[in-house]
Design a protein around this motif. Sequence first.
Motif, PDB file in Angstrom:
ATOM      1  N   MET A  58       0.799  -1.113   0.007  1.00 42.91           N
ATOM      2  CA  MET A  58       0.003  -0.161   0.011  1.00 42.91           C
ATOM      3  C   MET A  58       0.841   1.313  -0.032  1.00 42.91           C
ATOM      4  SD  MET A  58      -2.395  -1.716   2.981  1.00 42.91           S
ATOM      5  CE  MET A  58      -3.823  -0.341   2.940  1.00 42.91           C
ATOM      6  N   PRO A  59       0.273   2.478  -0.276  1.00 41.33           N
ATOM      7  CA  PRO A  59       1.174   3.598  -0.443  1.00 41.33           C
ATOM      8  C   PRO A  59       2.256   4.000   0.792  1.00 41.33           C
ATOM      9  CG  PRO A  59      -1.052   4.288  -0.916  1.00 41.33           C
ATOM     10  CD  PRO A  59      -1.173   2.540  -0.516  1.00 41.33           C
ATOM     11  N   TYR A  60       1.609   3.718   1.965  1.00 42.59           N
ATOM     12  CA  TYR A  60       2.836   3.989   3.087  1.00 42.59           C
ATOM     13  C   TYR A  60       3.734   2.903   3.048  1.00 42.59           C
ATOM     14  CZ  TYR A  60       4.537   5.588   7.456  1.00 42.59           C
ATOM     15  OH  TYR A  60       5.238   5.762   8.678  1.00 42.59           O
ATOM     16  N   GLY A  61       3.434   1.843   2.906  1.00 47.43           N
ATOM     17  CA  GLY A  61       4.215   0.641   3.049  1.00 47.43           C
ATOM     18  C   GLY A  61       5.204   0.745   1.792  1.00 47.43           C
ATOM     19  N   PHE A  62       4.496   1.024   0.552  1.00 47.19           N
ATOM     20  CA  PHE A  62       5.626   1.263  -0.489  1.00 47.19           C
ATOM     21  C   PHE A  62       6.664   2.221  -0.338  1.00 47.19           C
ATOM     22  CE2 PHE A  62       6.817   2.380  -4.859  1.00 47.19           C
ATOM     23  CZ  PHE A  62       6.811   1.018  -5.440  1.00 47.19           C
ATOM     24  N   LYS A  63       6.303   3.294   0.287  1.00 49.47           N
ATOM     25  CA  LYS A  63       7.251   4.240   0.738  1.00 49.47           C
ATOM     26  C   LYS A  63       8.352   3.967   1.695  1.00 49.47           C
ATOM     27  CE  LYS A  63       4.488   8.343  -0.138  1.00 49.47           C
ATOM     28  NZ  LYS A  63       3.054   7.876  -0.082  1.00 49.47           N
ATOM     29  N   ILE A  64       7.870   2.941   2.655  1.00 48.24           N
ATOM     30  CA  ILE A  64       9.026   2.308   3.656  1.00 48.24           C
ATOM     31  C   ILE A  64       9.772   1.418   2.638  1.00 48.24           C
ATOM     32  CG2 ILE A  64       9.336   0.756   5.435  1.00 48.24           C
ATOM     33  CD1 ILE A  64       6.542   1.660   6.398  1.00 48.24           C
ATOM     34  N   ARG A  65       9.199   0.687   1.791  1.00 42.01           N
ATOM     35  CA  ARG A  65       9.747  -0.166   0.943  1.00 42.01           C
ATOM     36  C   ARG A  65      10.990   0.275   0.193  1.00 42.01           C
ATOM     37  NH1 ARG A  65       8.979  -1.975  -4.407  1.00 42.01           N
ATOM     38  NH2 ARG A  65       9.270  -4.128  -4.835  1.00 42.01           N
ATOM     39  N   LYS A  66      10.570   1.306  -0.564  1.00 38.98           N
ATOM     40  CA  LYS A  66      11.536   2.315  -1.389  1.00 38.98           C
ATOM     41  C   LYS A  66      12.551   2.646  -0.431  1.00 38.98           C
ATOM     42  CE  LYS A  66      11.663   6.332  -4.413  1.00 38.98           C
ATOM     43  NZ  LYS A  66      12.998   6.865  -3.703  1.00 38.98           N
ATOM     44  N   ASN A  67      12.482   3.212   0.708  1.00 39.18           N
ATOM     45  CA  ASN A  67      13.492   3.685   1.499  1.00 39.18           C
ATOM     46  C   ASN A  67      14.477   2.567   1.712  1.00 39.18           C
ATOM     47  OD1 ASN A  67      12.578   6.205   1.207  1.00 39.18           O
ATOM     48  ND2 ASN A  67      11.398   6.211   3.100  1.00 39.18           N
ATOM     49  N   VAL A  68      13.937   1.414   2.006  1.00 34.84           N
ATOM     50  CA  VAL A  68      14.787   0.253   2.339  1.00 34.84           C
ATOM     51  C   VAL A  68      15.688  -0.041   0.998  1.00 34.84           C
ATOM     52  CG1 VAL A  68      14.767  -2.201   3.110  1.00 34.84           C
ATOM     53  CG2 VAL A  68      13.351  -0.485   4.301  1.00 34.84           C
ATOM     54  N   LEU A  69      14.908  -0.231  -0.056  1.00 34.42           N
ATOM     55  CA  LEU A  69      15.477  -0.812  -1.387  1.00 34.42           C
ATOM     56  C   LEU A  69      16.711   0.183  -1.506  1.00 34.42           C
ATOM     57  CD1 LEU A  69      12.669  -2.214  -3.274  1.00 34.42           C
ATOM     58  CD2 LEU A  69      14.440  -3.120  -1.872  1.00 34.42           C
ATOM     59  N   ASP A  70      16.372   1.624  -1.497  1.00 30.38           N
ATOM     60  CA  ASP A  70      17.471   2.608  -1.603  1.00 30.38           C
ATOM     61  C   ASP A  70      18.604   2.471  -0.903  1.00 30.38           C
ATOM     62  OD1 ASP A  70      15.602   3.916  -3.716  1.00 30.38           O
ATOM     63  OD2 ASP A  70      15.285   5.836  -2.293  1.00 30.38           O
ATOM     64  N   ILE A  71      18.715   1.987   0.247  1.00 30.38           N
ATOM     65  CA  ILE A  71      19.897   1.588   1.029  1.00 30.38           C
ATOM     66  C   ILE A  71      20.472   0.318   0.413  1.00 30.38           C
ATOM     67  CG2 ILE A  71      20.685   0.950   3.296  1.00 30.38           C
ATOM     68  CD1 ILE A  71      18.406   2.282   4.460  1.00 30.38           C
ATOM     69  N   LEU A  72      19.846  -0.606  -0.072  1.00 28.54           N
ATOM     70  CA  LEU A  72      20.392  -1.679  -0.720  1.00 28.54           C
ATOM     71  C   LEU A  72      20.992  -1.290  -2.141  1.00 28.54           C
ATOM     72  CD1 LEU A  72      17.802  -4.533  -0.036  1.00 28.54           C
ATOM     73  CD2 LEU A  72      20.217  -4.684   0.634  1.00 28.54           C
ATOM     74  N   ARG A  73      20.288  -0.508  -2.716  1.00 25.31           N
ATOM     75  CA  ARG A  73      20.656  -0.110  -3.981  1.00 25.31           C
ATOM     76  C   ARG A  73      22.139   0.570  -3.862  1.00 25.31           C
ATOM     77  NH1 ARG A  73      15.475   0.722  -6.041  1.00 25.31           N
ATOM     78  NH2 ARG A  73      15.274  -0.611  -7.929  1.00 25.31           N
ATOM     79  N   TYR A  74      22.243   1.454  -2.949  1.00 26.76           N
ATOM     80  CA  TYR A  74      23.206   2.346  -2.869  1.00 26.76           C
ATOM     81  C   TYR A  74      24.723   1.433  -2.348  1.00 26.76           C
ATOM     82  CZ  TYR A  74      26.604   5.503  -0.370  1.00 26.76           C
ATOM     83  OH  TYR A  74      27.826   6.261   0.272  1.00 26.76           O
ATOM     84  N   LEU A  75      24.282   0.582  -1.390  1.00 26.57           N
ATOM     85  CA  LEU A  75      25.206  -0.397  -1.184  1.00 26.57           C
ATOM     86  C   LEU A  75      25.960  -1.112  -2.164  1.00 26.57           C
ATOM     87  CD1 LEU A  75      24.178  -1.700   2.496  1.00 26.57           C
ATOM     88  CD2 LEU A  75      25.992  -0.038   2.016  1.00 26.57           C
ATOM     89  N   LEU A  76      24.923  -1.628  -3.024  1.00 23.27           N
ATOM     90  CA  LEU A  76      25.311  -2.327  -4.287  1.00 23.27           C
ATOM     91  C   LEU A  76      26.094  -1.642  -5.284  1.00 23.27           C
ATOM     92  CD1 LEU A  76      22.508  -5.043  -4.375  1.00 23.27           C
ATOM     93  CD2 LEU A  76      24.650  -5.497  -3.711  1.00 23.27           C
TER      94      LEU A  76
END
Length: 479
Positions: A39-57
Amino acid sequence: MAVKRQKWSKEFGEWFRDVLINAGIMDYRYPIKGSGVWMPYGFKIRKNVLDILRYLLDTAGHDETLFPLLIPETSLAQEAAHVKSFEGECFWVTHGGYDKLKVRYALRPTSETVIAPMLKMWIRSHADLPMKLYQIVNVFRHETKATRPIIRMREVATFKEAHTCHATSEESEQQIQTAVELYKMFFDIVGVPYVVSKRPDWDKFAGALYTIAFDMLCPDGRVLQIGTVHNLGQNFAKAFDITFENKDGSQEHIWTTSYGISGRGIAAVLIAHGDDNGVVLPPIIAPIHVVVVPVPYKGKEEQVNEACKTVASKLEDAGFRVALDSRKELTPGNKFYYWELRGVPIRIEIGPRDLENGVVTIVRRDTLKKQTWKMDDVVSAMQTFASDITRDLKANAESWMKERVYRVDSLSEAKTLLKRKAGIVEVPWCGKDTCGHSLEEAVDARLLGFPEDTTETVDGECLVCGEKATNVVRVAQAY
Ligand code: 5CA
Ligand code: ZN
């Protein structure tokens, strides 16, 4: 340090399901078992988490890609151990419209066999190596164990998988270490405590030489595997005949690794920090850092609202993600409850008395403690509070887990602890697979494997065969 809060009074699985839907993170009522809606709020959390993973990789030299979802059965079948393990878990596409397909397609359960045929075309010489790719996609597994939102999905809607190729065995070993370090960094950033174990041979990824896994402890005393790193050796390279020209002109098979973190990486954060009032988000992944709530009083509504607006825009200008909750139909109390459930790290309340004194009331989501602060200093207060919350969430989660990792040297103690789901139990072990198997049966729990990253020597004897122990082995009840 913040006072340690009581974890859960509800049964954990129930808490998790409820909080996901009530906090607007995932709606799990889609009419297919094991599928859910971010859902919209969850998707924003998900995006922020994935941004960390993307940054690290990205910083560690990986390139993001996107490979197809469908795998022809002929590809999936090419690596023997892999197909044996996954074919029973695949969803199969058998028809295109009314026509039966000559070769059926699997919806990818993971992507080694999707990527391999392309690597064969792309990799020619040592100059093409190393190659480090990743993608964030959905994968499909017809799980037979009980499905659970985010944790055990059949459509795993968030699956970050990395695949790397190397010229030598040493280099791929090195990549395994790098991957473990990257994942440690990731879980450290979001404050999730873990243990890293080398899985026993019978529990490794299908087609791998060995698997190193991250496990976290859930509040009910069961562990959840939250990430895995696999050394695939030359197994896939040989199965797909992926070769490169070495410096001396000879043809050799490449060496590959793969490592993945799914939506469980997001669930882990929610589980590690949540409480009876809902989720508690570390600021780095919180869609909203701070919510400003007016606490008006008859005749002072206008001034209170104006002050809230000013504070909110000041914080926004300073780079914080801010919500100003000026909804008329809700009481301040209702609003507090609403934002607590969603885990917003900081709440600022402003009432007529605060106005008179030139202060704001600041409430930390993790401790729910109130403090007053000079209105003029609200930006620096936010900076301090955000970093304190980040630090305390991690420290609390870590000490909570540490208290639940036991080192025992008798089978009966291990059994008792595991029976009441006390946590993770480490026992001395001789290193033999057969003893590992017997141990699992004797204590009726899952063998997580042994810590690979210690140089500690272990005293004592294997609890199964009585020979001198070479390491400890971890056992726990597992999801
Ligand atoms: N190709 C490799 C590396 S990406 C692979 O598929 N590894 S895996 O099978 O171990 O999956 C990676 C991670 O996905 C696991 O560590 C686990 O945390 C998570 N995972 C596995 N199955 C599911 C599922 N059904 N729902 C949610 N997460 C899952
Ligand atoms: Zn033994």
